[in-house]
Design an enzyme around this catalytic site. Sequence first.
Site, mmCIF file in Angstrom:
data_model
loop_
_atom_site.group_PDB
_atom_site.id
_atom_site.type_symbol
_atom_site.label_atom_id
_atom_site.label_comp_id
_atom_site.label_asym_id
_atom_site.label_seq_id
_atom_site.Cartn_x
_atom_site.Cartn_y
_atom_site.Cartn_z
ATOM 1 C CD GLU A 1 -4.496 -6.711 6.020
ATOM 2 O OE1 GLU A 1 -3.360 -6.088 6.171
ATOM 3 O OE2 GLU A 1 -5.000 -7.561 6.962
ATOM 4 C CB SER B 1 3.345 2.948 7.730
ATOM 5 O OG SER B 1 3.524 1.893 8.502
#
Length: 284
Positions: A129, A223
């Site tokens: 991201e 994650s």
Amino acid sequence: MKENRGKIVKASHTGFCFGVRRAVGSAEKFLKKHKRAYSLGPIIHNPSVVNDLSSRGLEVISDIKRAKGSCLIIRSHGISPRLKENAHELSIDMLDATCPFVKRSHTIVTRLKKENYKIIIIGEKNHPEVKALLEVAGSGALVATRETDLKRLSFKNNKIAVVAQTTLSRDRFFRIVESILQLNCLEYRIFDTICNDVVQRQTEAKRLAKRVDLVFVVGGKISANTRHLAQICREQGAKTYHIETAKELRPSWIKPQSLVGVVSGASTPADIVEKVVTKLKKII
Ligand code: F3S
């Protein structure tokens, strides 16, 4: 003071977040109809889900050229404008599963760039991201993972704007923002782009970790939001185990009559959390 012994306290906020549910749902629907698609990197940061989608026809690739003439599912973390352009050149159809909250950060950064702000993205340099967002922000932008990264800032620009990786720890965001505000610039614009779902999980993890003897943080090892949850729990002094599935859970980790907390990341399916709770119930 710790409460009732021999008990499991599961966070109320578990299961997929909105963006992950949307991305996985879109991929499943597409694969059911077309049987084959590609994703540039894992579609979400959970190996069980990635393996399941792979068995249905979703291939994870690292080079966009592999998807030439086929379909690319854009993962929830988004994609850079350069890669989007490459995809068009390679006649790749794109199914855009970028989380709307990530898209919102792109919109904010695009506007700030036009307004000539020096853009600081608080986040992890290697997170997909952040990499995509940095490309949107352009060559003058900077990623700050910790306070020391601010030393590389040029002070020629008196307009600073700050955004955050959507899955960042809020405590870290505030710490770095505090340092940015010491930079003696004329104008600051701070955008708290951390996702509300992430904030809720972090708040609950913090509260829970203070109550229990040990915490199981369930979610992908890569994650970011799950790793941040584990970090938050450790900072509260709770013995913390970050596990991906119930299989990793060792009964020897749990002392009799322990008070055990269970929290999970935004990309962890609810059934994986339930399996952890079921195994814990057999142990305690
Ligand atoms: Fe989107 Fe927040 Fe999930 S940014 S992918 S809803 S953690």
